[in-house]
Design a protein around this motif. Sequence first.
Motif, short mmCIF file in Angstrom:
data_model
loop_
_atom_site.label_atom_id
_atom_site.label_comp_id
_atom_site.label_asym_id
_atom_site.label_seq_id
_atom_site.Cartn_x
_atom_site.Cartn_y
_atom_site.Cartn_z
N PHE A 1 -29.95 84.78 40.79
CA PHE A 1 -31.33 84.63 40.97
C PHE A 1 -31.65 83.31 41.87
N GLY A 2 -30.68 83.06 42.86
CA GLY A 2 -30.68 81.71 43.77
C GLY A 2 -31.61 81.96 44.78
N PHE A 3 -32.28 80.94 45.44
CA PHE A 3 -33.14 80.99 46.43
C PHE A 3 -33.03 79.70 47.11
N ASP A 4 -32.61 79.88 48.64
CA ASP A 4 -32.55 78.64 49.32
C ASP A 4 -33.12 78.82 50.64
N ARG A 5 -33.14 77.86 51.59
CA ARG A 5 -33.73 77.75 52.85
C ARG A 5 -33.70 79.21 53.78
N ARG A 6 -32.36 79.63 53.78
CA ARG A 6 -31.96 80.60 54.37
C ARG A 6 -32.73 81.91 53.92
N ASP A 7 -32.80 82.07 52.56
CA ASP A 7 -33.49 82.97 51.96
C ASP A 7 -34.83 83.13 52.28
N ALA A 8 -35.53 82.06 52.26
CA ALA A 8 -36.91 81.77 52.61
C ALA A 8 -37.10 82.31 53.95
N MET A 9 -36.51 82.06 54.83
CA MET A 9 -36.50 82.09 56.28
C MET A 9 -36.29 84.09 56.44
N PHE A 10 -35.40 84.47 55.83
CA PHE A 10 -35.00 85.90 55.97
C PHE A 10 -36.34 86.45 55.24
N LEU A 11 -37.02 86.07 54.01
CA LEU A 11 -38.14 86.83 53.69
C LEU A 11 -39.36 86.77 54.64
N SER B 1 -26.97 88.29 50.14
CA SER B 1 -27.50 87.03 49.72
C SER B 1 -26.92 86.55 48.67
N GLY B 2 -26.33 87.37 47.71
CA GLY B 2 -25.95 87.04 46.50
C GLY B 2 -27.06 86.60 45.41
N SER B 3 -28.39 87.25 45.59
CA SER B 3 -29.57 86.96 44.87
C SER B 3 -30.20 88.09 44.76
N LEU B 4 -30.70 88.33 43.50
CA LEU B 4 -31.73 89.34 42.93
C LEU B 4 -33.09 88.86 43.66
N THR B 5 -33.29 87.58 43.73
CA THR B 5 -34.74 87.10 44.09
C THR B 5 -34.66 87.45 45.60
N VAL B 6 -33.84 87.66 46.33
CA VAL B 6 -33.98 87.91 47.72
C VAL B 6 -34.35 89.55 47.61
N SER B 7 -33.52 90.46 47.13
CA SER B 7 -33.58 91.79 47.27
C SER B 7 -34.98 91.88 46.64
N THR B 8 -35.32 91.49 45.52
CA THR B 8 -36.66 91.68 44.90
C THR B 8 -37.85 91.23 46.05
N GLY B 9 -37.66 90.14 46.78
CA GLY B 9 -38.69 89.62 47.40
C GLY B 9 -38.82 90.80 48.71
N ALA B 10 -37.74 91.34 49.31
CA ALA B 10 -37.86 92.17 50.38
C ALA B 10 -38.47 93.54 49.93
N HIS B 11 -37.96 94.00 48.57
CA HIS B 11 -38.44 95.16 48.14
C HIS B 11 -39.94 95.16 47.80
N GLY B 12 -40.51 94.18 46.97
CA GLY B 12 -41.77 93.73 46.95
C GLY B 12 -42.57 93.70 48.27
N ILE B 13 -42.30 93.15 49.22
CA ILE B 13 -42.89 93.11 50.52
C ILE B 13 -43.17 94.36 50.85
N HIS B 14 -42.04 95.19 50.96
CA HIS B 14 -42.13 96.31 51.51
C HIS B 14 -43.09 97.43 50.88
N ASN B 15 -43.35 97.30 49.35
CA ASN B 15 -44.14 98.12 48.91
C ASN B 15 -45.67 97.37 48.91
N LEU B 16 -45.86 96.14 48.92
CA LEU B 16 -47.29 95.90 48.98
C LEU B 16 -47.79 96.15 50.58
#
Length: 289
Positions: free
Chosen positions: A75-85, A200-215
Amino acid sequence: MTLHPYVRIFLSVACCLAIFAAFAGAYELFGAMDDVLNDSRFLQAHNIGFGAAWVAVTFLLFRKLDRKKPRELGFGFDRRDAMFLLCSVAISFAFAAGFAAALHQWTTVRVGVRTELLRSESFYLLLLLSCFGWAAAALKEEVLARGYIMYQLRRLGVGGMIAGSSVLFMVIHFPNGIEWTKAASWLLGGVLYGYIYLKSGSLTVSTGAHGIHNLVNELFLSRADDFAWLALSGKVDGGDKLIYEVVLKLVLLALTYRMYRRTGGVLTPADNLTKLWGRHGGMKPQEST
């Protein structure tokens, strides 16, 4: 007694589908099903409650059957993850708006903007609630399909993990109705979110991308009168929607590949599996592809 990984997968999916049946049964018993289907506030309250129950059960299975802590799913999250989302948000909005314009131009579906909705304070409160609701809805599926199921399939390598988890991701959506265009979209979604998770090694990132798509889909392409920004005169054809989904997901796959790189070479899924599950829990070095 140690359960085979496939038995653990079956048990986890069965438990989560049982939770789905319990919620659906409760709504029918108390006559609330129409509210959940037609009122966005009820829908998002359902997403949050349902998601919390689903995640709790999956975490419990991970603790009891695998002797692992939930945080080990990543469930990590860093700067690159934020840019990706942030890039994912921009791309998703652009594609949804473009697809809506194409519908209006080339099909019988007429598209209008609900300007009165955008002037309502209640809409923005509902938008905030929907952000939490769709995040919870995405998290429950990511924890199960990407986190738990991929962990059980880790000996199959990258291809086996993505393929197996994508098929099961499609299957857990079947209670919502089975249409081949939706099934294809769910399958491709499983591939995309699985790839995002491994890169990404992070469910936070995949969850973010998934949630964005749904919204974004709910805002632009649903027919929810109390929430959708656009008013659609009719139902979007399944084939047209599938084309939109395929192109968008291919672009997001390319974005994932491009952004999750490091100096000196590509960040491989095997690197992240070692980080998440330990040197002996992931793939062997020669399986890194």
